[in-house]
Motif scaffolding. Structure first.
Motif, PDB file in Angstrom:
ATOM      1  N   VAL A   1     -30.801 -47.849  62.718  1.00 28.55           N
ATOM      2  CA  VAL A   1     -31.957 -46.962  62.715  1.00 28.55           C
ATOM      3  C   VAL A   1     -33.040 -47.509  61.789  1.00 28.55           C
TER       4      VAL A   1
ATOM      5  N   SER B   1     -24.819 -47.518  61.690  1.00 27.30           N
ATOM      6  CA  SER B   1     -25.826 -46.649  62.299  1.00 27.30           C
ATOM      7  C   SER B   1     -27.089 -46.601  61.452  1.00 27.30           C
ATOM      8  N   GLY B   2     -26.918 -46.507  60.141  1.00 24.89           N
ATOM      9  CA  GLY B   2     -28.071 -46.484  59.245  1.00 24.89           C
ATOM     10  C   GLY B   2     -28.865 -47.769  59.310  1.00 24.89           C
TER      11      GLY B   2
ATOM     12  N   LEU C   1     -34.664 -43.256  71.610  1.00 25.45           N
ATOM     13  CA  LEU C   1     -33.612 -43.491  70.624  1.00 25.45           C
ATOM     14  C   LEU C   1     -33.818 -42.633  69.382  1.00 25.45           C
ATOM     15  N   PHE C   2     -35.052 -42.586  68.866  1.00 24.22           N
ATOM     16  CA  PHE C   2     -35.319 -41.796  67.678  1.00 24.22           C
ATOM     17  C   PHE C   2     -35.224 -40.306  67.948  1.00 24.22           C
TER      18      PHE C   2
ATOM     19  N   THR D   1     -34.768 -50.551  63.462  1.00 22.67           N
ATOM     20  CA  THR D   1     -35.586 -50.087  64.574  1.00 22.67           C
ATOM     21  C   THR D   1     -36.837 -49.372  64.062  1.00 22.67           C
ATOM     22  N   MET D   2     -36.692 -48.592  62.992  1.00 21.66           N
ATOM     23  CA  MET D   2     -37.831 -47.883  62.423  1.00 21.66           C
ATOM     24  C   MET D   2     -38.861 -48.871  61.869  1.00 21.66           C
TER      25      MET D   2
ATOM     26  N   TYR E   1     -31.558 -39.626  68.081  1.00 23.95           N
ATOM     27  CA  TYR E   1     -31.021 -39.668  66.719  1.00 23.95           C
ATOM     28  C   TYR E   1     -31.340 -38.368  65.980  1.00 23.95           C
TER      29      TYR E   1
END
Length: 139
Positions: free
Chosen positions: A85, A81-82, A124-125, A88-89, A128
Motif C-alpha cells: 500500500v 500489505s503495508g 485498490l485504495f 502504491t501510494m 483497502y
C-alpha cells in the motif's frame, strides 16, 4: 471400542506444499495453453487451479485441528500489505496528478492503458479502505 482417527493430520508443510503446488501447476497450465495455442484450456486449468488452491488456503486453517498459520504469518502478511500500500501510494501521489496536468496542457495523452492503471489503483485504495473499515469494526 474406541474410534481412532485414521486420517493423517494436515501439517504446516503439507498445507503450504499443497497450496503452492496446485498454484504452480495452475500457472504451468496457463503457460502450456499459451505455448500450445490452447488459450481457453490453459485459462480453464489456471482458473480451476487458483480457485482450488485459494479454497484450500482459506478453508483448511478453519477446518484443521493443526495450527497452519500463526502470529508469524499474520505479522509477515501485515508487513507485506503495508509495504504494498505504501509503494502504491507513493507511486500514485507522485505520478498521477502530474499526468493529469500534462494531459490538460496537451503535452501527453492519457491512453486507455493509463486510464486502466489509474482506475485499478483507485479501486485498490477504495477496496483497502473498505477492508480497513471492516477490520476496525471487528476488533
Amino acid at each position: 471400542m474406541t474410534a481412532t482417527n485414521t486420517s493423517s493430520k494436515l501439517t504446516r508443510q503439507r498445507y503450504r506444499g499443497l497450496v503452492y503446488g496446485i498454484g504452480g501447476l495452475a500457472i504451468l497450465g496457463l503457460l502450456a495453453g499459451f505455448i500450445l495455442n490452447q488459450h481457453f484450456v490453459g485459462t480453464l486449468i489456471y482458473l480451476l487451479g487458483v480457485w482450488i488452491a485459494g479454497g484450500i488456503a482459506v478453508l483448511a486453517p478453519m477446518w484443521s485441528e493443526a495450527t497452519l498459520q500463526d502470529e508469524r504469518d499474520w505479522e509477515l502478511h501485515n508487513r507485506a500489505s503495508g509495504i504494498l500500500v505504501g509503494i502504491t501510494m507513493v507511486f500514485g501521489l507522485s505520478i498521477l496528478p502530474a499526468l493529469y496536468v500534462l494531459d490538460a496542457g496537451n503535452y501527453i495523452e492519457i491512453t486507455g492503458i493509463a486510464s486502466g492503471v489509474i482506475l485499478t489503483l483507485s479501486a485498490l485504495f477504495l477496496l483497502y479502505g473498505v477492508c480497513l473499515g471492516i477490520a476496525k469494526r471487528r476488533i
